[in-house]
Design a protein around this motif. Structure first.
Motif, PDB file in Angstrom:
ATOM      1  N   ASP A  11      19.699  24.075  -8.473  1.00 69.23           N
ATOM      2  CA  ASP A  11      19.531  25.156  -7.491  1.00 69.23           C
ATOM      3  C   ASP A  11      18.099  25.701  -7.478  1.00 69.23           C
ATOM      4  O   ASP A  11      17.871  26.909  -7.517  1.00 69.23           O
ATOM      5  CB  ASP A  11      20.534  26.277  -7.829  1.00 69.23           C
ATOM      6  N   ARG A  13      14.569  26.862  -6.302  1.00 68.18           N
ATOM      7  CA  ARG A  13      13.843  27.440  -5.172  1.00 68.18           C
ATOM      8  C   ARG A  13      12.373  27.473  -5.542  1.00 68.18           C
ATOM      9  O   ARG A  13      12.030  27.925  -6.646  1.00 68.18           O
ATOM     10  CB  ARG A  13      14.341  28.874  -4.887  1.00 68.18           C
ATOM     11  N   HIS A  23      14.986  25.397  -0.845  1.00 66.64           N
ATOM     12  CA  HIS A  23      15.918  26.527  -0.739  1.00 66.64           C
ATOM     13  C   HIS A  23      17.173  26.308  -1.581  1.00 66.64           C
ATOM     14  O   HIS A  23      18.287  26.418  -1.081  1.00 66.64           O
ATOM     15  CB  HIS A  23      16.323  26.723   0.721  1.00 66.64           C
ATOM     16  N   VAL A  25      17.700  23.493  -4.436  1.00 66.07           N
ATOM     17  CA  VAL A  25      17.890  22.041  -4.506  1.00 66.07           C
ATOM     18  C   VAL A  25      18.428  21.639  -5.884  1.00 66.07           C
ATOM     19  O   VAL A  25      17.865  22.009  -6.913  1.00 66.07           O
ATOM     20  CB  VAL A  25      16.555  21.308  -4.247  1.00 66.07           C
ATOM     21  N   LEU A 208      16.224  14.832   1.641  1.00 67.21           N
ATOM     22  CA  LEU A 208      15.913  16.249   1.786  1.00 67.21           C
ATOM     23  C   LEU A 208      15.784  16.543   3.268  1.00 67.21           C
ATOM     24  O   LEU A 208      15.185  15.766   4.026  1.00 67.21           O
ATOM     25  CB  LEU A 208      14.567  16.562   1.150  1.00 67.21           C
ATOM     26  N   ARG A 212      16.554  21.357   1.808  1.00 63.27           N
ATOM     27  CA  ARG A 212      17.901  21.301   1.229  1.00 63.27           C
ATOM     28  C   ARG A 212      18.340  19.851   1.141  1.00 63.27           C
ATOM     29  O   ARG A 212      17.911  19.022   1.940  1.00 63.27           O
ATOM     30  CB  ARG A 212      18.900  22.062   2.107  1.00 63.27           C
TER      31      ARG A 212
END
Ligand code: ATP
Length: 234
Positions: A11, A13, A23, A25, A208, A212
């Motif tokens: 997750d 950022r 945002h 990943v 991607l 995201r």
């Protein structure tokens, strides 16, 4: 417990001063795997590699190398722990000689054998050790940039656009080298304009899309049909 991955992002950022690019990943590069990271221009591929390498700050989320949190470590500490980053544009010192570049790439204890190992892998460098790196051909510069992956026995190598601007026969050499690394058990996370070629050597693929993950699955599935075009196109 299962063995830790070579590299994993949770997750994450990250981005630049004013612009958030990634945002949230999450991505895993298992030990010894070859992972393709695809996406349209500006999707955030380079930013993801730079963030994993420690050149962009993680604003939220975490990054683990071999099961250890490296999110707050500076880039050189990540290198020491087995992460190797071959940046777009090669990242070599153009005003230094090939020999000097190799000495800087090697871990201090391996300086003596660095030249030998690099020349063995890339015979084209052998007669050019005292040549300034900036005067090498694009292909030779790329070989020099990639030799750090040999000199440090990394667990994972992040490769950003290694084939950019190279003649087709040299692109073949670049991919052959990457396959050779993979065959030795080095995990790879590869961003390359030749998506099809990366997918052919990859064991897993991510796409991607505007910062995201839009696809997470089999490379073969992406190679078939329209999925590929639909992900790369947007
Ligand atoms: P490309 O193939 O075009 O390099 P990419 O998927 O690698 O695309 P990034 O280079 O990570 O994408 O760029 C993602 C976004 O971050 C883009 O909107 C780009 O303009 C922005 N960006 C990249 N570098 C910087 C920077 N140094 N400062 C501010 N914004 C940046």
């Amino acid at each position: 417990a299962t063995a830790p991955a070579a590299l994993s992002l949770h997750d994450v950022r990250a981005g630049y001063e004013e612009t958030m690019v990634l945002h949230g990943v999450s991505l895993t590069v298992p030990k010894g795997a070859v992972v393709a990271l695809l996406g349209a221009n500006g999707a955030g591929k380079s930013t993801l590699l730079r963030t994993a390498a420690g050149l962009n700050r993680v604003q939220a989320g975490g990054i683990e190398l071999l099961g250890e949190d490296i999110s707050r470590l500076p880039a050189h500490r990540r290198t020491e722990r087995g992460l190797c980053f071959v940046p777009e544009g090669r990242g070599i010192f153009r005003s230094l000689t090939v020999r000097e570049n190799l000495a800087l790439q090697a871990a201090p204890r391996d300086r003596a054998t660095a030249i030998e190992r690099a020349v063995e892998a890339f015979p084209a460098l052998s007669g050019r050790l005292d040549q300034t790196a900036g005067t090498l051909s694009g292909g030779q510069q790329q070989m020099l940039a990639m030799s750090q992956a040999l000199l440090r026995d990394p667990a994972v190598v992040l490769v950003d656009e290694a084939s950019l601007g190279l003649a087709p026969v040299i692109v073949d050499e670049v991919f052959a080298f990457l396959e050779g690394l993979a065959a030795r058990g080095v995990a790879l996370l590869i961003v390359d304009q030749f998506a099809q070629r990366v997918l052919h050597i990859a064991t897993h693929a991510y796409v991607l899309r505007r910062g995201r993950i839009g696809y997470d699955g089999e490379p073969g599935e992406l190679l078939q049909g329209d999925i590929f075009a639909s992900y790369i196109g947007a």
